[in-house]
Design an enzyme around this catalytic site. Structure first.
Site, PDB file in Angstrom:
ATOM      1  N   HIS A  99      26.205  36.154 -20.456  1.00 20.86           N
ATOM      2  CA  HIS A  99      26.979  35.589 -21.560  1.00 20.86           C
ATOM      3  C   HIS A  99      28.170  34.810 -20.985  1.00 20.86           C
ATOM      4  CE1 HIS A  99      28.433  35.280 -25.688  1.00 20.86           C
ATOM      5  NE2 HIS A  99      29.651  35.494 -25.211  1.00 20.86           N
ATOM      6  N   ASP A 101      26.315  40.963 -28.526  1.00 22.50           N
ATOM      7  CA  ASP A 101      27.124  40.848 -27.302  1.00 22.50           C
ATOM      8  C   ASP A 101      28.102  42.017 -27.159  1.00 22.50           C
ATOM      9  OD1 ASP A 101      25.826  38.402 -26.990  1.00 22.50           O
ATOM     10  OD2 ASP A 101      27.435  37.290 -27.973  1.00 22.50           O
ATOM     11  N   CYS A 120      53.814   9.440  18.052  1.00 22.16           N
ATOM     12  CA  CYS A 120      53.172  10.601  18.677  1.00 22.16           C
ATOM     13  C   CYS A 120      52.991  10.428  20.180  1.00 22.16           C
ATOM     14  CB  CYS A 120      51.829  10.877  18.011  1.00 22.16           C
ATOM     15  SG  CYS A 120      50.728   9.442  17.956  1.00 22.16           S
TER      16      CYS A 120
END
Length: 916
Positions: free
Chosen positions: A120, A156, A721
């Protein structure tokens, strides 16, 4: 020793199972149960619809499993004895109901030894009933999920066996949450529930009464919009009914259905043509983005598509212009293709005697599964006509469909206009337009919860604009979009040459906007404009062009293999894209670092989720805009400004990301590598910190060594860098070299990076500036000689004086650690002691770059061979090229950017062996 094998006894017990249900969901559960080794003794599903069997029935019949198609199981509340008898004859030990629209009598539910379990799609006891997903959204639930429970005689209400939950995103629809979680995880959950039963570990947890809800089935009759609600409630109502049954209202005397709702805030700045809507608190506005609607709280929502009573769907932005597009004349080749497509329509619409130009796909009985089939059939007929399901809904007649297909093939289709909420600035003799929202699935959107942060101009220290701050849920949305684009979208099916053509087009657009991009880069990062134009932007454009050319040249190899005679075998390799790739880039070259990684990634055929540095997001967002305008399909490129701790960490942990490329600090790189290993063993490439040595011998060209030495340190304000973190100068020329350097430093003009005469702009952000000051203070404290600089300039912004240290000893902090700023560290070495200076230069955990200046070619080759770094410059520095691979050794990382080798970072190799 015998290799370990899985014995029959070690496997979980298997059962005889009856699968009762329907749909693709039922089909997938059925397939997975068979893979687990269970015996499916019968499949009970719905009768054929217009001669078409349900997917579950098709799969079971293919496997030879008995299939029963009862139109009903009971009459007037009583079980049909013959039906129950056929069921009980199967000998099922467990009933699995993955998705079932029929009422099953208790004689069937209770018959098996282990009873019956049902899937469900809600977190029971909330949203009992047949429209659970709809009501999850209509109520605005923050959490959704599914339950597998033991069937009883209530609706349910049976005991819970298993539950799984997920976040409900603000713009989720029934379809999106079903596809993202309820379907895939629901299949897994249902199979896991069966596994728990076979192992005797399945719980039976009584459902609590508190919080229990039951809502009616959503039908067209009860999905009319009540306009006297807040914008959020209206949005929830529309999305909760999207696509079935569809929220509707009266507009211009006709019933119109609304699809594709998103919340947009107050909508005060909406520009467009007003549209009166009966009952609404104020008129709607038809904008370029769609139809803006308003709640009774004054806030707004945007609807993308509208559907009329005759089934015709249009973009909401075209409400006042629908039907005004002129028809295109078909060539003979296009006419032939149209007739092939007519045959496809005829095969789908089996109840239509002959498909005419006026035949309506949906009025002729087509359903959603037929839409999926038509989209796939068209892809087989024409690779240049990549359709979405919505294209069919918006072009329902055969004539409209053919016109739309031809426009797509010609590249003339009316693309959904990209909506960008710019921050505009008049600066640098131009108006720059800067997007500031996240870019997810082809759209600029606000971050979850509307979170933002301020992007700061380092030249002034003042706010440039507010930028959307991505959250974990935004990462998940972006990854889902990228995964969809790779696995099911146009990008994943595009041939390499067309992919290259698209990347070339992007590079052309970047070139057309290069002055604007360079200006944004200067504003956001402090880069000097002339450098930004040439390097930050110029090399970015070159990078995309370079990798565009590689798209159709990625190939594997054929391998001779040695097998027992007769040797009729062939083995070959395929180079394949990895899938969804994450890229995390730094703040020193915002666009160029994006290009270095993203270009190779896209050329290889992957999709991208990219996090720019939080302090420099703006060129990445402008890049996203240009990529969309170049025609990149939705979901291929996603840009998420945000924090590394939140967004970067989620990327490292995300199970659907298969590769992560990172440029940044060694410390963070180590953490990322660990997270990628723990999560799902992602492929990783890292470009990390550096302390690049530059050795200057006495026999160098002094003027060139000084000029290039200055560049090696002060290029891009030292935020580089591969900057020379330490200069080793032979003692015979040391003093002369230092003197000349000081003369050059004094000539440097520090100031506004947009001023063409400026040599040196501000540092990128305040925290970095403070670290540079601390770095210099450490050098002075340890006894290094400070010749100039070392402090912040007394002016607005983040300006730092170019700095020179001499008499730097090997044990000092500044000799070992990276400054990442305009700080020259000079050490002396004795004449002729080449091996000694090499030992000192290599005595670092970093190995990104290095350099040597000498006129002696033998010495240059000797030194370059022994320097332990990924790049060695000889009599030059900073000379990178898009064709030359770039990357580090040791704790400077691994993997390559640029060059052909970069493609391997975003490809996987598959070996195929065939016996013939």
């Amino acid at each position: 020793m015998k290799p370990w094998v899985c014995s029959q006894e070690s496997r979980a017990a298997v059962m005889k199972i009856a699968v009762i249900g329907q749909s693709l969901f039922g089909q997938e559960v059925y397939k997975e149960l068979r893979r687990e080794g269970h015996t499916i003794v019968g499949v009970f599903t719905i009768p054929d619809n217009d001669g078409k069997a349900d997917p579950l029935a098709v799969e079971a019949e293919k496997d030879g499993v008995p299939v029963f198609k009862f139109p009903r199981w009971r009459v007037k509340g009583q079980a049909i004895a013959e039906v129950v008898s056929q069921y009980t004859a199967t000998g099922a030990e467990l009933n699995v109901l993955p998705f079932c629209s029929q009422f099953i009598p208790m004689e069937v539910i209770n018959h098996p030894t282990h009873g019956s379990i049902i899937y469900h799609p809600s977190l029971l006891p909330r949203h009992r009933g047949a429209s659970a997903i709809n009501w999850t959204l209509i109520h605005g639930d923050k959490k959704g999920g599914f339950t597998v429970f033991w069937a009883d005689d209530g609706l349910d209400t049976g005991p819970i066996l298993l539950q799984r939950e997920c976040d409900v995103e603000p713009d989720d629809t029934v379809n999106s949450i079903y596809k993202r979680f309820l379907f895939p995880e629901g299949v897994k959950g249902t199979v896991e529930a069966v596994r728990l039963i076979t192992e005797g570990k399945a719980p039976r947890i009584t459902q609590p009464q508190e919080g229990a809800t039951y809502e009616c089935i959503q039908k067209k009759a009860n999905s009319k919009i009540d306009w006297n609600q807040t914008a959020e409630a209206l949005h929830n109502w529309i999305r909760g009914n999207d696509k079935v049954p569809g929220a509707w209202a009266e507009v211009d005397g006709k019933n119109v259905t609304f699809y594709g709702s998103t919340l947009v805030g107050n909508g005060a700045a909406a520009k467009g043509q007003t549209l009166e809507i009966p009952g609404a608190t104020q008129p709607g506005v038809v904008t370029k983005a769609g139809l803006m609607l308003f709640g009774n709280d004054g806030k707004a929502l945007l609807v993308k598509n509208l559907q009329f009573e005759d089934g015709k769907m249009i973009p909401a932005s075209q409400y006042f212009s629908a039907g005004k597009t002129s028809a295109v004349e078909l060539s003979e080749e296009e006419k032939a293709l149209a007739e092939q497509m007519r045959v496809v329509w005829q095969s789908i619409l089996s109840n239509v005697s002959q498909v005419q130009d006026s035949t309506d796909f949906f009025k002729s009985g087509a359903a959603s599964m037929d839409v999926v089939r038509l989209v796939e059939e068209v892809k087989l007929l024409s690779s240049n006509c990549q359709l979405q399901n919505e294209d069919i809904y918006m072009n329902a007649t055969f004539q409209e469909f053919i016109q739309m297909c031809v426009r797509k093939i010609r590249g003339e289709d009316d693309e959904e206009e990209l909506v960008v909420d710019y921050v505009e600035m008049d600066v640098n003799k131009m108006t720059v337009k800067m997007p500031h929202q996240l870019f997810i699935d082809g759209e600029f959107v606000d971050a979850s919860g509307g979170k933002t942060y301020k992007s700061i101009n380092p030249t002034t220290g003042t706010t440039l604009c507010d930028v959307a701050l991505a959250q974990i849920s935004d990462v998940d949305r972006a990854v889902a979009a990228a995964k969809e684009a790779f696995e099911s979208g146009e990008w994943g099916k595009m041939n390499p040459r067309d992919r290259g053509r698209l990347i070339y087009k992007l590079a052309d657009l970047m070139e057309q906007h290069q002055e604007e991009l360079a200006t944004i880069e200067s504003l956001d990062s402090g880069a000097v404009y002339t450098l930004a134009l040439k390097t930050h932007i110029g090399m970015s454009i070159q990078t995309f062009r370079y990798f565009a050319g590689w798209c159709d040249k990625i190939e594997g190899s054929t391998i001779p293999i040695n097998q027992a005679r007769p040797n009729r075998n062939i083995s070959f390799t395929r180079k394949e894209p990895i899938g969804v790739c994450a890229i995390v880039i730094p703040w020193n070259y915002p666009l160029m670092m994006l290009a270095w990684k993203t270009a190779a990634c896209l050329a290889a055929g992957n999709t991208v989720v990219l996090k720019p540095a939080q302090v420099t997001p703006l060129t990445a967002l402008k890049f996203a805009e240009l990529a969309a305008r170049a025609g990149f399909p939705k979901g291929v490129i996603n840009i998420l400004p945000g924090s590394g701790a939140l967004v970067g960490q989620r990327m490292s942990d995300h199970p659907d990301i298969r590769k992560l490329g990172f440029t940044g600090s060694t410390e963070i790189g180590k953490h990322i590598m660990k997270s990628c290993a723990v999560s799902n063993v992602k492929k990783v490439s890292l470009e990390l910190g550096g302390k690049s040595p530059l050795i200057i011998f006495a026999d160098c060209d002094m003027d060139k060594a000084v000029r290039m030495g200055m560049s090696s340190v002060f290029f891009n304000k030292g935020e580089n860098c591969i900057a020379a973190g330490r200069l080793f100068v032979e003692d015979a020329i040391h003093d002369q070299f230092v003197k000349k350097v000081m003369e050059e430093v004094r000539k440097m003009k520090i100031g506004d990076p947009l001023d063409r005469a400026t040599d040196h702009g501000p540092q990128n952000h305040k925290a970095h500036l403070d670290k540079l000051v601390e770095f210099c203070q450490s050098g002075v404290k340890e006894g290094a000689r400070l010749l100039c600089g070392g402090k912040q300039l007394e002016r607005p912004g983040f300006f730092f004086e170019p700095t020179v240290f001499t008499d730097v000893q090997d044990q000092m902090f500044i000799a070992k650690e990276e400054s990442f700023g305009p700080i020259m560290i000079i050490s002396k070495f004795n004449t002729g002691e080449v091996d000694e200076v090499l030992q000192r230069a290599n005595n670092t955990e970093y190995g990104l770059a290095s350099g040597v200046f000498t006129k002696d070619i033998s010495k240059a080759l000797y030194v370059s061979e022994r320097l332990n770094a990924g790049t060695v410059f000889v009599n030059t520095y900073n000379k990178t090229d898009v064709a030359a691979p770039f990357g580090g050794f040791k704790q400077s990382g691994f993997g390559k950017d640029l060059g052909k080798e970069a493609l391997n970072e975003y490809l996987k190799t598959k070996t195929v062996t065939i016996e013939y």
